[in-house]
Write an enzyme that holds these catalytic residues in place. Structure first.
Site, PDB file in Angstrom:
ATOM      1  CG  ASP A   8      -4.698   5.633   2.572  1.00  0.00           C
ATOM      2  OD1 ASP A   8      -5.506   6.519   2.237  1.00  0.00           O
ATOM      3  OD2 ASP A   8      -4.564   5.231   3.747  1.00  0.00           O
TER       4      ASP A   8
ATOM      5  CD  GLU B  87      -7.062   3.071   2.884  1.00  0.00           C
ATOM      6  OE1 GLU B  87      -6.404   2.076   2.495  1.00  0.00           O
ATOM      7  OE2 GLU B  87      -7.037   3.478   4.054  1.00  0.00           O
TER       8      GLU B  87
ATOM      9  CG  ASN C 123      -3.992   9.115   4.398  1.00  0.00           C
ATOM     10  OD1 ASN C 123      -2.910   8.671   4.018  1.00  0.00           O
ATOM     11  ND2 ASN C 123      -4.711   8.496   5.298  1.00  0.00           N
TER      12      ASN C 123
ATOM     13  CE  LYS D  11     -11.987   3.614  10.528  1.00  0.00           C
ATOM     14  NZ  LYS D  11     -11.926   3.710   9.050  1.00  0.00           N
TER      15      LYS D  11
ATOM     16  CE  LYS E 179      -0.776   5.752   4.878  1.00  0.00           C
ATOM     17  NZ  LYS E 179      -2.211   5.885   5.246  1.00  0.00           N
TER      18      LYS E 179
ATOM     19  CE  LYS F 189      -2.896   2.061   3.509  1.00  0.00           C
ATOM     20  NZ  LYS F 189      -4.076   1.877   4.386  1.00  0.00           N
TER      21      LYS F 189
HETATM   22 MG   LIG Z   1      -6.267   4.969   5.248  1.00  0.00          MG
END
Ligand SMILES: [Mg+2]
Length: 402
Positions: free
Chosen positions: A211, A238, A213, A288, A183, A181
């Site tokens: 991802d 993501e 973000n 979460k 970023k 993954k």
């Molecule tokens: Mg994430």
């Protein structure tokens, strides 16, 4: 539970919360983990020890003040505020209650304070650990039982310099990772180039995800970047943008699956995502939704919508990660590789790179890493034991006793 009570001879009604210890630890990171939200200082987290019936349940709040939900609707916490909230508000609300009534514990905490899911999760996880120890069952058994006993890892690569990124990607694959993954979300051209370079370095058989973000500023920016990444066999994008309206616009325009993370904290959030067709995959955390039961509920709504999940987190210590692992083993739609650390003491590291967030940990035994996957413990509760010397070494400040 009645059978387990009988077998173990434990009177669950008598098992009531007697006291809580709260402390902060700071683990040494193997390397920084830069993301679009900044150079995160990971590993400074709140641990709780729940006392009842001569047993101790462990929990963790992976507080991250820089992280949060869409438009500031949810947000991370900070060690000092989490400690204070537990000491002054949450502990008084649950001391004396039955440890095994997980939903009632959460209701009592919700009545005492709105928000603060990380603090609540730490206590709710500790209750699971304690009950598991009391009845002699691993936590996954309290979550409905295991549908798998090991979880394939996705190795997470921060926004790193190109040479470091490629070197680490190749090393992670050599150690057994089958999913990487990356970023992204800072500069689309850099992001596409990074995906292309990693694909060229690791070959076609490795699953690549990104991802952002929420970092890409508009849906069109995200769509253009993802379409270019599709040419390099991207599997998942993501949280490319912020908010369900924009997320849905991206999801409609690309062929890869869009995963909701910052947009998906609770079961109700997942229901809204399904109604808006804003994503098709959900990133579940133990924190979460304020604990394991809330996480299970969110995953169940995702399951009803036909969404697969993974369990992600924030580079937990061995305590929080054990909760991740039990949860991931109990969720039937947790079919995607999970971003979980491989926690271990410094002298017994099972990996050099994959999941190695820290150079040391506070748990006695290393997590079991086999062929790119973490194997869940069969020991009662979370199955982790704290090393007192390591705890003394990495504790920051004093312990609060309630
Ligand atoms: Mg994430």
């Amino acid at each position: 539970m009645a059978v387990a009570t009988e077998l173990s001879g434990i009177d669950l009604d008598a098992l009531r919360i007697e006291g809580i210890e709260v402390l902060v630890v700071r683990l040494p990171q193997r390397r920084p983990h830069p993301t679009v939200t900044g150079p995160r200082r990971l590993g400074e987290y709140v641990l709780v020890k729940l006392h009842a019936g001569g047993l101790v349940g462990l929990g963790e709040a992976t507080v991250l003040k820089e992280w949060g939900g869409d438009f500031g609707r949810y947000y991370g916490e900070y060690p000092a505020t989490t400690v204070t909230l537990i000491e002054q508000v949450l502990a008084p609300a649950i001391i004396g209650l039955r440890v095994a009534d997980f939903d009632s514990l959460l209701s009592a905490m919700n009545a005492a304070a709105k928000g603060y899911p990380y603090a609540k999760a730490s206590l709710e996880i500790a209750a699971h650990d304690l009950v598991g120890k009391a009845v002699g069952l691993p936590v996954y058994q309290l979550l409905g039982g295991a549908v798998r006993r090991s979880v394939p890892l996705a190795h997470s690569l921060g926004i790193l310099p190109d040479s470091v990124l490629l070197e680490e990607a190749v090393a992670a694959v050599e150690e057994g990772a089958r999913t990487l993954k990356l970023k992204v979300g800072f500069d689309p051209d850099r992001d596409v180039a990074a995906v292309a370079a990693v694909r060229a370095a690791v070959g076609e058989d490795i699953t690549l995800t990104v991802d952002a973000n929420r970092g890409w500023k508009t849906p069109n920016t995200a769509i253009r970047a993802i379409r270019r990444m599709e040419e390099h066999g991207l599997a998942i994008a993501e949280q490319p943008v912020q908010g369900l309206h924009d997320l849905a616009a991206v999801a409609r325009a690309v062929t890869v699956d869009v995963m909701a993370d910052e947009s998906a904290w609770t079961a109700e959030d997942v229901l809204e995502i399904a109604r808006c067709d804003a994503a098709s995959l959900i990133s579940i955390y133990t924190t979460k939704a304020a604990g394991l039961e809330g996480a299970r509920r969110a995953a169940a709504v995702a399951d009803a919508a036909g969404f697969a999940c993974n369990v992600n987190g924030s580079h937990e210590t061995g305590v929080g990660n054990a909760a991740n692992l039990h949860l991931a083993c109990a969720l039937r739609n947790c079919t995607l590789a999970c971003v979980l650390p491989v926690n271990a003491p410094a002298d017994r590291q099972p990996t050099e790179i994959v999941g190695r967030a820290y150079v040391d940990d506070i748990v006695v035994d290393p997590f079991e890493f086999v062929e790119g996957a973490l194997v869940v413990s069969e020991r009662p509760g979370l199955g982790v034991e704290l090393d007192p010397e390591k705890l003394a070494k990495y504790q920051v400040g004093s312990t609060v006793v309630v």
